[in-house]
Scaffold this motif. Sequence first.
Motif, PDB file in Angstrom:
ATOM      1  N   GLN A   1      -0.117  -2.510  -3.926  1.00  0.00           N
ATOM      2  CA  GLN A   1       0.703  -3.508  -3.244  1.00  0.00           C
ATOM      3  C   GLN A   1       0.260  -4.924  -3.603  1.00  0.00           C
ATOM      4  N   GLU A   2      -1.045  -5.145  -3.626  1.00  0.00           N
ATOM      5  CA  GLU A   2      -1.553  -6.475  -3.972  1.00  0.00           C
ATOM      6  C   GLU A   2      -1.124  -6.863  -5.386  1.00  0.00           C
TER       7      GLU A   2
ATOM      8  N   ARG B   1      -3.325   0.134  -1.474  1.00  0.00           N
ATOM      9  CA  ARG B   1      -3.481  -1.274  -1.112  1.00  0.00           C
ATOM     10  C   ARG B   1      -3.581  -2.159  -2.345  1.00  0.00           C
TER      11      ARG B   1
ATOM     12  N   THR C   1      10.156  -7.179  -9.722  1.00  0.00           N
ATOM     13  CA  THR C   1       9.078  -6.294  -9.301  1.00  0.00           C
ATOM     14  C   THR C   1       8.921  -5.242 -10.381  1.00  0.00           C
TER      15      THR C   1
ATOM     16  N   CYS D   1       1.441  -5.760  -7.189  1.00  0.00           N
ATOM     17  CA  CYS D   1       2.882  -5.963  -7.295  1.00  0.00           C
ATOM     18  C   CYS D   1       3.339  -7.255  -6.614  1.00  0.00           C
ATOM     19  N   ILE D   2       2.741  -7.574  -5.463  1.00  0.00           N
ATOM     20  CA  ILE D   2       3.197  -8.722  -4.681  1.00  0.00           C
ATOM     21  C   ILE D   2       2.671 -10.046  -5.237  1.00  0.00           C
TER      22      ILE D   2
END
Length: 259
Positions: free
Chosen positions: A158-159, A155, A140, A161-162
Amino acid sequence: MSEDVLIERRGAVQWITINREARRNAMNAEVIGLISQGIADAVDSEARAIVLTGVGDKAFCAGADLTKGVKGFAFDVDFSRPRHYIVQLFKQLQDCPLPVIARVNGAAMAGGFGLVCACDMAIAADDIKIGTSESKIGLTPMMILPYMIRVLPPRKLQEMCITGEVFSAAEGLEWGLFNYVVPRAQLDEKLDWLLEHIVPRSPTAIRLGKQAYSATRDMDLRSALEYAQAMVPIMSSTEDAAEGLAAFQEKRAPQWTGN
């Protein structure tokens, strides 16, 4: 100085260019050290701004050099040193009294994306890509996360990184990552325009302004107001403040001392 990083003074602007086109301008310990030295040299000189970029048109910076076994491999750990060299660079960028502008001429991925987030301003060509691909190799973007949190909408952060997917310059502009996104042929023209609006300004005002921005963004509102109140008499007592007021009243261009 190593040819992996080119340092060039263009008038009042210090240019720092990562020169590893074959490695997509990836960073290792030596590259980070040379960027750091270029920043330190600019601060100790008459420079008024710093431009950080990469050679070519494919990559601004692809992040950490993942070539196993090379000196300065990204995940080598020296337990005798409390701070990783990338963290040291990010702290230096945060504390730098000069404006640092990222000239994003190509893909800014992983740690390279973090560099963009850590700069004060960023201008990008409209055909570049950005992203944090670490999740695709079981990681990560830990080291750059503190800066990503301060720049990106939650948001989207998060998108990014994931999923590890890439995004466009237009999306980066929408998120507030870039100040300007322009056609590639206009990248340097727009950069010059921005520098023309930075270089003539008071070095003291810029230095105190950067310090205040860095300090207050981590404060609650009450603490930030108290800090601002305490800084006003300090700011107004500088030589540049007196000169700026005098120049305004006398309808002339100010002559800054930087004090």
